[in-house]
Design an enzyme around this catalytic site. Sequence first.
Site, PDB file in Angstrom:
ATOM      1  N   PHE A 156      37.497 -35.229  11.289  1.00 18.48           N
ATOM      2  CA  PHE A 156      38.365 -34.106  10.908  1.00 18.48           C
ATOM      3  C   PHE A 156      39.496 -34.020  11.914  1.00 18.48           C
ATOM      4  O   PHE A 156      39.265 -33.913  13.117  1.00 18.48           O
ATOM      5  CB  PHE A 156      37.612 -32.778  10.875  1.00 18.48           C
ATOM      6  CG  PHE A 156      38.475 -31.636  10.397  1.00 18.48           C
ATOM      7  CD1 PHE A 156      38.640 -31.414   9.044  1.00 18.48           C
ATOM      8  CD2 PHE A 156      39.149 -30.825  11.292  1.00 18.48           C
ATOM      9  CE1 PHE A 156      39.460 -30.386   8.582  1.00 18.48           C
ATOM     10  CE2 PHE A 156      39.979 -29.793  10.852  1.00 18.48           C
ATOM     11  CZ  PHE A 156      40.127 -29.580   9.492  1.00 18.48           C
ATOM     12  N   ASP A 247      41.080 -37.467  19.592  1.00 17.37           N
ATOM     13  CA  ASP A 247      41.246 -36.080  19.159  1.00 17.37           C
ATOM     14  C   ASP A 247      40.255 -35.228  19.950  1.00 17.37           C
ATOM     15  O   ASP A 247      39.068 -35.201  19.654  1.00 17.37           O
ATOM     16  CB  ASP A 247      40.993 -35.989  17.652  1.00 17.37           C
ATOM     17  CG  ASP A 247      41.063 -34.569  17.110  1.00 17.37           C
ATOM     18  OD1 ASP A 247      41.037 -33.610  17.914  1.00 17.37           O
ATOM     19  OD2 ASP A 247      41.109 -34.416  15.876  1.00 17.37           O
ATOM     20  N   LYS A 276      42.518 -25.529  20.366  1.00 19.71           N
ATOM     21  CA  LYS A 276      41.347 -24.646  20.409  1.00 19.71           C
ATOM     22  C   LYS A 276      41.151 -23.999  21.778  1.00 19.71           C
ATOM     23  O   LYS A 276      41.814 -23.033  22.118  1.00 19.71           O
ATOM     24  CB  LYS A 276      40.110 -25.408  19.960  1.00 19.71           C
ATOM     25  CG  LYS A 276      40.051 -25.632  18.436  1.00 19.71           C
ATOM     26  CD  LYS A 276      38.715 -26.169  17.997  1.00 19.71           C
ATOM     27  CE  LYS A 276      38.616 -26.363  16.485  1.00 19.71           C
ATOM     28  NZ  LYS A 276      38.509 -25.112  15.745  1.00 19.71           N
TER      29      LYS A 276
END
Length: 426
Positions: A156, A247, A276
């Site tokens: 993702f 990532d 995040k």
Amino acid sequence: MTIDTLISNHNLSVSAATVVKSFDSDNFKESVMDTYARFPIALERGAGCRVWDSTGKEYLDLVAGIATCTLGHAHPAMVETVTRQIQTLHHVSNLFYIPVQGQLAQWLVQHSCAEKVFLCNSGAEANEAAIKLARKYAHTVQKIEHPVMLTANASFHGRTLATITATGQPKYQKNFAPLVPGFHYVPYNEIQAIEAAISELDEGDRAVSAILLEPLQGEGGVRPGEVAYFQAIRRICDETGILLILDEVQAGMGRTGKLWGYENLGIEPDIFTSAKGLGGGIPIGAMMCKQHCDVFAPGDHASTFGGNPFACAVALTVCETLAKENLLENVSARGEQLRTGLRALAAKYPALITDVRGWGLIHGMELAADSEITAADVVKAAIAEGLLLVPAGAKVLRFVPPLIVTETEVNLALQILEKAIAAVQA
């Protein structure tokens, strides 16, 4: 732990004017697009690792905004920085120098393998920037006319068109064709698949320019990368000139017990991304790279809000607080405690729980494929008992508490989780 003790421990105060208000979900739905399958609670305030809903009910938060609220809720250092910065300067254009942007970038460079930083607003934007950087590198350095990026199944990487194409999950791509060309998917943690893909795609003219992977797959079921796999990929990239992009949007910023996920794998990427936890809940993203692949020039990429004084000041505070409060040590200790407790539950309920895996304070508990019980079922039961969890797919429960979570709170979470498991099996 009482609310008064919690407030005292975090030097927090709750205004006497705080009033529990009613919440009308139907009124909410009249104006807000229906893009989330929301659980039926409305959260209004938080302190530390606790949040309260619109009815006044208290919850222990092991979601942390999905691995985002690094310092929990209303941390004094963040409150102080937010207050100071909003009274000073919150936004100016990147047409001018922004001192705190430079300070944050310098901190990131000093505490990672990166040499250059581009700041934006989210994980998707950071990954989009990494994809663009890799594309320009392919054309200008690798001399590849039609570059291909390898990504993993079950990955993702975001919700933009390029990042959902990079995401190796068809459910996120459905109805959004035509997708962005130049991506090829391989199984995660299988080095032979990487080698085969490069051999196949590079037959004739060279095509593979970059490999984009998560050091630990979050949305794909909390699946840690294998050391041998990533070290083999690093060797392949060194031998061929392929860029290795990681990532770190979910795994970075101390979540795994190391500052960066790649530190668990014994390798360094050429490019990596963060978001995040970087801002502790204030939107910010970063794309970082080594000097040799810093090929962006003025006009190649930009962001109106990226690197603004407000977000950068808060992110710098989060970074400094990680060190000041020794939070990496807490992540390792509480992660081991959580893992031990989850494995004890797996031993107690072997017909339901088939695996427990993760690093630091990102763990997944996998439920039996042949069970009718889903991760969402357990999440709903946990919410009823006062514990917030989040699924990572249909059969995996994800545990991503704030990095400040205490021993007492982890024990309480495990106790509530067992109640929830008993409830869904009743």
